[in-house]
Design a protein around this motif. Structure first.
Motif: not given
Ligand code: ADP
Ligand code: G6P
Length: 483
Positions: A1-9, A40-48, A75-80
């Protein structure tokens, strides 16, 4: 089973550079505070987005930034700065935010904003592809990223994608005014499951899908090509235990351990026995009805002058989106209103309004919640409003009265609060009087129900229900495709 990826600005932490040093500060807002507990309670990567623009970021700090974010599982998304202007201050907060909160007159339909929104959504989608595998579950959050589900689906047709909207979805009559309405709907329909805080927002969305793109909709399922998309409501909860435990810890502090804010609050109580504190906490946002609340407070004191010197309104407003003109105007309006009312009504012993314009640490929020007899929250529109839930969770002795706008998503689950229409000053003045005089046993009885519900439907349950429904949906979807 894969991991959870959370994504928000907005990530759960915001990075800032001062004097060449990198600092991470907690983000404010319902999405960040709620999802932080889940993350914080689980195995996830949060991108924003890290909160820093490319222009603000010296090259030699890039590695430190990645390291700081990694410590928080991000992990980050780079924005100018041009992207932030068009995507964040522009389309997200000058087009969608006002429109979805029924402030049609504030909504700007600018092609430039739309183009940048599309380009930046593509950047987020690319970051997901780069940081995930086919069997990961992708959970996209909020109105800044409504095109992302479809963009990811194009590259990963079989990946599981959920989307949750943290703000209201407006009625069809409002939504139809958006020039890019079909594109927004199509973007969202890249998801397997689309979640809203309330049944009404869900209904509005389904009605727009049916009427604007003519898709086949049955109950809460949408049929698109060979896919079935499920739409459902999941009212977001809070980290009940965190607030409860913080309040219990607060109760057990001895006099020397009190913060300066707590000392000030205690001094107020000691110097004016029988008086009550009314609390309001919001981001400084026009959707929160802050200016109207101050006017309603003035009206209350005119209608019931016997409460002068007996009540004090605390307004905690956290700075928000200060590059957007409407927020600047609101700041000025609130400053002036507070100044005028305090100037006209203050006495030697009494200032009617205490106004704080800043973000406060968690412990100070707890000081305020636990010291206030009444919480008065009057959004003109609000997707949920977690502050209402946080106030109730901290009332360890079950005292306290919550006055809550019926325009907040949380009002649907908080019937035992005193629900008001924020445009009705007469009703609010009477409700403040009622709250002031509410017998303790009535407060306890109302808050007992509220606390039980908040404890049961906490943020973890909310996230688990969404994820369970998403996985269930995907299994059914696979069966549907193979039939
Ligand atoms: P929104 O998401 O629109 O900002 P919510 O009421 O749902 O509104 O969420 C606001 C969140 O931000 C709450 O979790 C609250 O504790 C936090 N918050 C609000 N004001 C402040 C402040 N001045 N300092 C720190 N945190 C705040
Ligand atoms: C609301 C929105 C969130 C947003 C938050 C704070 O809760 O639903 O998406 O993050 O407000 O606003 P900001 O513009 O500072 O991210």
């Amino acid at each position: 089973m894969g991991k959870t990826i959370i994504i928000s600005n907005r990530l759960p932490v915001q990075l800032q550079i001062s004097n060449g040093t990198l600092n991470a500060i907690p983000s404010v807002g319902g999405l960040a505070t709620g999802m932080k507990s889940v993350h914080s309670g689980g195995e996830s990567l949060w991108i924003g987005w890290s909160g820093l623009t490319d222009e603000d970021t010296p090259e030699d700090l890039e590695d430190d930034i990645d390291k700081a974010l990694k410590e928080h599982g991000c992990a980050k998304v780079k924005l100018n700065s041009e992207e932030i202007d068009g995507f964040y201050y522009g389309f997200s907060n000058r087009t969608i935010w006002p429109l979805f909160h029924y402030f049609l007159k504030y909504s700007e339909f600018e092609l430039n904003y739309w183009d940048t929104y599309k380009a930046v959504n593509q950047k987020f989608a690319d970051a997901i592809i780069e940081n995930s595998d086919e069997d990961d579950t992708i959970w996209v959050h909020d109105y800044q990223l409504m095109l992302v589900p479809q963009m990811v689906r194009e590259k990963r047709p079989n990946t599981t994608i959920g989307f949750f909207l943290h703000i209201p979805f407006p009625s069809f009559e409002i939504f139809r005014t958006l020039p890019w309405r079909e594109e927004i709907l199509e973007g969202l329909l890249g998801s397997d499951l689309i979640g809203f805080h309330t049944y009404d927002y869900e209904r509005h969305f389904l009605s727009s899908v049916r009427r604007l793109i003519g898709l086949d909709v049955s109950f809460n399922e949408i049929y698109l090509d060979n896919r079935v998309i499920k739409v459902d409501s999941f009212p977001m909860g809070i980290d009940y235990k965190k607030f409860r435990d913080a309040a219990l810890k607060h109760d057990s502090k001895n006099t020397e351990e009190r913060s300066d804010l707590q000392i000030r609050l205690d001094n107020h109580k000691a110097s004016s026995p029988g008086s009550k504190l009314i609390l309001s906490i919001d981001r400084l946002d026009y959707s929160k009805g802050i200016a109207k609340r101050i006017n309603a407070f003035e009206y209350f004191l005119q209608k019931y002058p016997e409460y002068k010197e007996k009540v004090r309104l605390i307004i905690l407003a956290v700075p928000s989106r200060s590059n957007v003109p409407q927020y600047q105007l609101l700041k000025r309006e609130v400053d002036e209103l507070v100044g005028r009312i305090n100037g006209e009504l203050s006495t030697v012993n009494w200032t009617p309004i205490w106004y704080f314009y800043r973000s406060l640490p968690f412990e100070s929020l707890i000081d305020l919640y636990t010291s206030s007899d009444i919480a008065w929250l009057t959004p003109l529109r609000d997707g949920m409003n977690l502050v209402a839930k946080e106030y109730i969770a901290t009332r360890t002795d079950k005292s306290g009265v919550l006055i809550l706008s019926e325009m907040a998503g949380s009002a649907y689950e908080m019937n035992e609060a005193l629900l008001i229409n924020p445009n009705n000053f007469e009703q609010q003045a009477d409700t403040l009087k009622r709250a002031f005089n509410m017998p303790l046993d009535e407060q306890v009885s109302r808050n007992t129900f509220l606390q039980k519900r908040l404890e049961r439907y906490n943020v973890e349950v909310w996230a688990n229900e969404f994820m369970r429904s998403l996985k269930e949906k995907r299994e059914l979807g696979k069966a549907f495709i193979s039939e």
